[in-house]
Scaffold this motif. Structure first.
Motif, PDB file in Angstrom:
ATOM      1  N   ALA A   1       0.808  -1.223   0.000  1.00 43.08           N
ATOM      2  CA  ALA A   1       0.000   0.000   0.000  1.00 43.08           C
ATOM      3  C   ALA A   1       0.840   1.271   0.000  1.00 43.08           C
ATOM      4  O   ALA A   1       0.423   2.299   0.505  1.00 43.08           O
ATOM      5  CB  ALA A   1      -0.981   0.001   1.173  1.00 43.08           C
ATOM      6  N   THR A   2       2.042   1.213  -0.588  1.00 40.50           N
ATOM      7  CA  THR A   2       2.844   2.421  -0.765  1.00 40.50           C
ATOM      8  C   THR A   2       2.104   3.335  -1.725  1.00 40.50           C
ATOM      9  O   THR A   2       1.698   2.913  -2.798  1.00 40.50           O
ATOM     10  CB  THR A   2       4.238   2.088  -1.328  1.00 40.50           C
ATOM     11  OG1 THR A   2       4.913   1.258  -0.391  1.00 40.50           O
ATOM     12  CG2 THR A   2       5.046   3.338  -1.577  1.00 40.50           C
ATOM     13  N   ASN A   3       1.912   4.574  -1.332  1.00 41.63           N
ATOM     14  CA  ASN A   3       1.161   5.520  -2.142  1.00 41.63           C
ATOM     15  C   ASN A   3       2.048   6.712  -2.459  1.00 41.63           C
ATOM     16  O   ASN A   3       2.171   7.626  -1.656  1.00 41.63           O
ATOM     17  CB  ASN A   3      -0.104   5.953  -1.410  1.00 41.63           C
ATOM     18  CG  ASN A   3      -1.009   6.793  -2.267  1.00 41.63           C
ATOM     19  OD1 ASN A   3      -0.864   6.834  -3.482  1.00 41.63           O
ATOM     20  ND2 ASN A   3      -1.955   7.469  -1.648  1.00 41.63           N
TER      21      ASN A   3
ATOM     22  N   THR B   1       2.924  10.067  -4.669  1.00 48.12           N
ATOM     23  CA  THR B   1       2.281  11.127  -5.430  1.00 48.12           C
ATOM     24  C   THR B   1       3.371  12.077  -5.918  1.00 48.12           C
ATOM     25  O   THR B   1       4.521  11.968  -5.486  1.00 48.12           O
ATOM     26  CB  THR B   1       1.272  11.899  -4.555  1.00 48.12           C
ATOM     27  OG1 THR B   1       1.976  12.480  -3.462  1.00 48.12           O
ATOM     28  CG2 THR B   1       0.179  10.976  -4.038  1.00 48.12           C
TER      29      THR B   1
ATOM     30  N   TYR C   1       7.019   1.657 -10.814  1.00 48.22           N
ATOM     31  CA  TYR C   1       6.212   2.590 -10.020  1.00 48.22           C
ATOM     32  C   TYR C   1       7.055   3.811  -9.643  1.00 48.22           C
ATOM     33  O   TYR C   1       6.606   4.945  -9.741  1.00 48.22           O
ATOM     34  CB  TYR C   1       5.683   1.873  -8.778  1.00 48.22           C
ATOM     35  CG  TYR C   1       4.650   2.641  -7.995  1.00 48.22           C
ATOM     36  CD1 TYR C   1       3.444   3.021  -8.579  1.00 48.22           C
ATOM     37  CD2 TYR C   1       4.864   2.954  -6.661  1.00 48.22           C
ATOM     38  CE1 TYR C   1       2.488   3.710  -7.855  1.00 48.22           C
ATOM     39  CE2 TYR C   1       3.913   3.637  -5.930  1.00 48.22           C
ATOM     40  CZ  TYR C   1       2.728   4.010  -6.535  1.00 48.22           C
ATOM     41  OH  TYR C   1       1.784   4.686  -5.818  1.00 48.22           O
TER      42      TYR C   1
ATOM     43  N   SER D   1      -6.523   0.999  -9.255  1.00 48.88           N
ATOM     44  CA  SER D   1      -6.090   1.442  -7.927  1.00 48.88           C
ATOM     45  C   SER D   1      -4.967   2.463  -7.960  1.00 48.88           C
ATOM     46  O   SER D   1      -4.555   2.942  -6.917  1.00 48.88           O
ATOM     47  CB  SER D   1      -5.636   0.256  -7.095  1.00 48.88           C
ATOM     48  OG  SER D   1      -4.409  -0.223  -7.583  1.00 48.88           O
ATOM     49  N   CYS D   2      -4.450   2.813  -9.118  1.00 48.14           N
ATOM     50  CA  CYS D   2      -3.404   3.831  -9.185  1.00 48.14           C
ATOM     51  C   CYS D   2      -4.025   5.172  -8.833  1.00 48.14           C
ATOM     52  O   CYS D   2      -4.911   5.663  -9.523  1.00 48.14           O
ATOM     53  CB  CYS D   2      -2.761   3.877 -10.561  1.00 48.14           C
ATOM     54  SG  CYS D   2      -1.490   5.143 -10.679  1.00 48.14           S
ATOM     55  N   GLY D   3      -3.562   5.771  -7.744  1.00 48.92           N
ATOM     56  CA  GLY D   3      -4.130   7.025  -7.267  1.00 48.92           C
ATOM     57  C   GLY D   3      -3.855   8.203  -8.167  1.00 48.92           C
ATOM     58  O   GLY D   3      -4.531   9.233  -8.078  1.00 48.92           O
TER      59      GLY D   3
ATOM     60  N   ARG E   1      -5.807   6.473 -12.033  1.00 50.65           N
ATOM     61  CA  ARG E   1      -6.846   5.443 -11.929  1.00 50.65           C
ATOM     62  C   ARG E   1      -6.737   4.360 -12.993  1.00 50.65           C
ATOM     63  O   ARG E   1      -7.708   3.727 -13.360  1.00 50.65           O
ATOM     64  CB  ARG E   1      -8.237   6.070 -11.980  1.00 50.65           C
ATOM     65  CG  ARG E   1      -8.510   7.152 -10.974  1.00 50.65           C
ATOM     66  CD  ARG E   1      -8.309   6.737  -9.552  1.00 50.65           C
ATOM     67  NE  ARG E   1      -9.227   5.686  -9.161  1.00 50.65           N
ATOM     68  CZ  ARG E   1      -9.097   4.965  -8.063  1.00 50.65           C
ATOM     69  NH1 ARG E   1      -8.106   5.180  -7.265  1.00 50.65           N
ATOM     70  NH2 ARG E   1      -9.950   4.041  -7.768  1.00 50.65           N
TER      71      ARG E   1
END
Length: 127
Positions: free
Chosen positions: A24-26, A28, A64, A115-117, A120
């Motif tokens: 769950a690494t997010n 941005t 990523y 699920s890509c913030g 999407r």
């Protein structure tokens, strides 16, 4: 090759990292965070991309992080360094491609739909 670039980027010593990227690494664009050295970041990503030929299971984590090469910030560099720490712990793991005989490889893919913030889009968890 792994040991060579670990020395090149100053990643020597013991490591306790067990996975290339924490679940769950997010990441941005993080425009409000301090900027990382863009040249160093790109060199690290390039070295990791080359390594994915013999270690395809790090492909998702590396790609990523590669999305942020235009303007890397400290959180991005931290995740890349985590991948290096993992590689330091697992230098003996790799796929060996024998030149004198054929071999069979079976791979599976696990897509994560939407699920890509950032955009999407679907992201793949396999090769």
């Amino acid at each position: 090759y792994t040991e060579t670039f670990l020395v090149k980027f100053g990643m020597v010593g013991d490591s306790k990292v067990k996975v290339p990227m924490v679940f769950a690494t997010n990441l941005t664009p993080s425009l409000d965070k301090p900027a990382a050295d863009i040249t160093l970041y790109r060199q690290m990503i390039g070295s990791l991309m080359y390594l994915t030929a013999s270690r395809p299971y790090i492909m998702f984590s590396v790609c990523y992080c590669a999305r942020f090469q235009e303007n890397p910030c400290e959180p991005h560099m931290t995740v890349v360094k985590n991948i290096f720490q993992y590689l330091k712990r697992t230098t003996s793991l790799r796929i060996w491609y024998p030149s004198n005989s054929g071999f069979f490889m079976q791979a599976f893919s696990d897509a994560d739909l939407g699920s890509c913030g950032l955009d999407r889009k679907s992201t793949s968890g396999g090769c």
